[in-house]
Design a protein around this motif. Structure first.
Motif, PDB file in Angstrom:
ATOM      1  N   MET A   1       0.815  -1.209   0.000  1.00 15.12           N
ATOM      2  CA  MET A   1       0.000   0.000   0.000  1.00 15.12           C
ATOM      3  C   MET A   1       0.852   1.264   0.000  1.00 15.12           C
ATOM      4  O   MET A   1       0.489   2.267  -0.634  1.00 15.12           O
ATOM      5  N   VAL A   2       1.991   1.238   0.693  1.00 12.28           N
ATOM      6  CA  VAL A   2       2.878   2.404   0.684  1.00 12.28           C
ATOM      7  C   VAL A   2       3.432   2.621  -0.725  1.00 12.28           C
ATOM      8  O   VAL A   2       3.500   3.760  -1.211  1.00 12.28           O
ATOM      9  N   TYR A   3       3.808   1.540  -1.391  1.00  8.62           N
ATOM     10  CA  TYR A   3       4.278   1.663  -2.777  1.00  8.62           C
ATOM     11  C   TYR A   3       3.147   2.128  -3.689  1.00  8.62           C
ATOM     12  O   TYR A   3       3.368   2.912  -4.626  1.00  8.62           O
ATOM     13  N   PHE A   4       1.927   1.650  -3.440  1.00  6.19           N
ATOM     14  CA  PHE A   4       0.782   2.092  -4.233  1.00  6.19           C
ATOM     15  C   PHE A   4       0.579   3.601  -4.091  1.00  6.19           C
ATOM     16  O   PHE A   4       0.328   4.298  -5.084  1.00  6.19           O
ATOM     17  N   VAL A   5       0.699   4.108  -2.865  1.00 10.48           N
ATOM     18  CA  VAL A   5       0.549   5.547  -2.627  1.00 10.48           C
ATOM     19  C   VAL A   5       1.619   6.321  -3.384  1.00 10.48           C
ATOM     20  O   VAL A   5       1.350   7.377  -3.983  1.00 10.48           O
ATOM     21  N   GLN A   6       2.851   5.800  -3.378  1.00 12.66           N
ATOM     22  CA  GLN A   6       3.915   6.477  -4.119  1.00 12.66           C
ATOM     23  C   GLN A   6       3.574   6.584  -5.603  1.00 12.66           C
ATOM     24  O   GLN A   6       3.877   7.585  -6.261  1.00 12.66           O
ATOM     25  N   GLY A   7       2.938   5.552  -6.141  1.00 16.25           N
ATOM     26  CA  GLY A   7       2.549   5.593  -7.546  1.00 16.25           C
ATOM     27  C   GLY A   7       1.374   6.517  -7.800  1.00 16.25           C
ATOM     28  O   GLY A   7       1.385   7.314  -8.745  1.00 16.25           O
TER      29      GLY A   7
END
Length: 471
Positions: free
Chosen positions: A45-51
């Motif tokens: 989810m943290v990587y998703f937010v970065q995207g």
């Protein structure tokens, strides 16, 4: 970032349990072969937010151009300034490892990063009305993403350590896939929302996204450190803490100055430091060709998908090719294809019956695929250079140096834009600027000898597993 200190005698006894916890798991839902435990969901989810934070990029560009009436050179300088937080990533890892907040090294910093990001975009949506305040808020947003990136990267390193290359690659695929999915989701809407509701509305929506990082922090399984002793040690200048910090810095310096690490690092920096003309080209396509935010959102959607294609191209055909050959081939081909942007500037594409819109989409697609395929070896090379025992710290340092090269390249590009007299409504020398920036990409090629030779491709499994992403 610094790897977490783990007692030597517990590593062996817990390795099998960690493998089951993060990768094995009976009966749990899996994605890319990774068990979707609460920890791994938090990482994804943290990587998703970065995207998905890419939602604001077009809005920022149009805000600087149309609302603040900045020239291309000024916009490029602000873009370079906003990347400064990415140059000191090891510092964030050191802070996270050494100074737990409210008893946690990971959870609390994820919450803090999310709140900082929400604050920065809220200010952009409401009070910001000058280039200086805009630069400051964009810097805060960048700091939020950089810090959360370091924290989540450290979690990935902890999970990848001791696992097979296949398992580590599965976790990396989950991270990359989550980020790419977020980028694709935000791509089209980034333009249509600007067209329909304006940049301030987009900034307001973007302010809600970092709160996802704060929310998923509760999913991170982390044992709370009881008592404020460690923080007091830091604040009161405890000699043992200072000595440990000094030893860590010395160890990092000794690793970086080794020829087999230092020389390839110099190449990575110079390879990234070649000038760029992106800001000037953006002004040309919007002010001269009349590209709308909605259309540029579609282009961004295409490039997001193309980025995934580039990763697949590298993984399927190039990962076993020697690094020197990859850098040589991708640089030469990229320089040649980059020259096609001159067609768009001079209108030559229309003489061949290709509209500006379709040419821009095709050109962006091809260049993005090649750019992503050529950047993956940078990550692999950085991972190979990391000695055992300080993988996370040195990797973050190398990525910071690489990011520093990109910032320098952007600033040089801003200077050249000013020298060639390219402004928001004057593009007479833009073709010359593009040609010069593309030819400068060839300058680092004589230094390919600084990279490890073909016989250096065999490295320890632990080092290969630390393939991480960079902004």
């Amino acid at each position: 970032m610094l790897a977490m200190e783990v007692e030597q005698e517990t590593r062996t006894s817990t390795s099998s349990r960690k493998k089951n916890r993060y990768f094995g798991g009976g009966g749990r839902l899996k994605c890319f072969g990774v068990d979707l435990s609460p920890d791994n969901v938090a990482v994804a989810m943290v990587y998703f937010v970065q995207g998905v934070l890419g939602l604001s990029r077009l809005a920022v560009s149009f805000y600087l151009k149309d609302d603040l009436h900045l020239d291309p050179a000024e916009t490029a300088v602000i873009s370079g300034f906003s990347a400064l937080p990415w140059l000191v990533k090891p510092l964030y890892g050191f802070i996270s490892d050494s100074i737990p907040l409210f008893g946690y090294r990971r959870r609390s910093y994820l919450v803090l990063s999310g709140l900082l990001g929400a604050l920065s975009w809220s200010l952009m949506a409401t009070f910001v009305d000058s280039k200086y305040s805009a630069a400051f808020c964009i810097l805060l947003g960048s700091l939020s993403v950089a810090f959360s990136d370091v924290v989540v990267d450290s979690m990935v390193v902890e999970r990848a350590r001791g696992e097979s290359q296949s398992m580590s690659g599965s976790l990396q695929s989950l991270c990359w896939g989550s980020s790419a999915f977020g980028g694709i989701v935000s791509s089209y809407f980034s333009g249509s929302l600007v067209d329909t509701y304006g940049v301030r509305f987009v900034f307001g929506v973007t302010a809600l996204l970092p709160l996802i990082t704060s929310a998923v922090a509760v999913l991170v399984k982390e044992q709370r450190l009881l008592g404020p002793a460690r923080v007091q040690n830091v604040l009161l200048g405890n000699p043992s803490f200072l000595e440990s910090s000094r030893e860590s810095i010395i160890q990092l310096w000794n690793a970086v100055r080794q020829p087999n690490v230092f020389l390839p690092t110099v190449f990575i920096f110079l390879w990234q430091a070649t000038p760029q003309s992106d800001s000037a080209l953006f002004y040309f396509t919007t002010n001269k060709l009349g590209f709308t935010p909605e259309f540029l959102g579609r282009v961004k959607l295409v490039t997001s998908v193309a980025s995934l294609v580039g990763v697949g191209l590298y993984n399927g055909f190039l990962k076993n090719v020697p690094l020197r050959k990859i850098f040589l081939a991708t640089t030469i081909i990229g320089t040649a294809l980059g020259m096609t942007q001159v067609f768009l500037v001079t209108g030559l594409n229309r003489q061949f019956g290709v509209s500006d819109e379709w040419f821009a989409i095709g050109d962006s697609l091809i260049l993005t695929v090649l750019g992503q395929a050529s950047f993956m070896p940078v990550l692999v090379l950085a991972a190979k250079l990391c000695p055992e025992g300080m993988e996370a710290t040195l990797f973050a340092t190398l990525m910071s140096i690489s990011n520093g090269g990109s910032v320098i390249g952007g600033l040089i590009g801003a200077g050249l834009t000013q020298v060639f007299g390219v402004t928001k409504d004057k593009f007479d020398n833009l073709a010359t600027l593009i040609i010069l920036c593309n030819l400068s990409s060839l300058l680092p090629l004589p230094l390919l000898g600084l990279l490890p030779g073909d016989d250096s491709d065999t490295v320890s499994e632990g080092n290969v597993d630390i393939e991480m992403k960079s902004n």
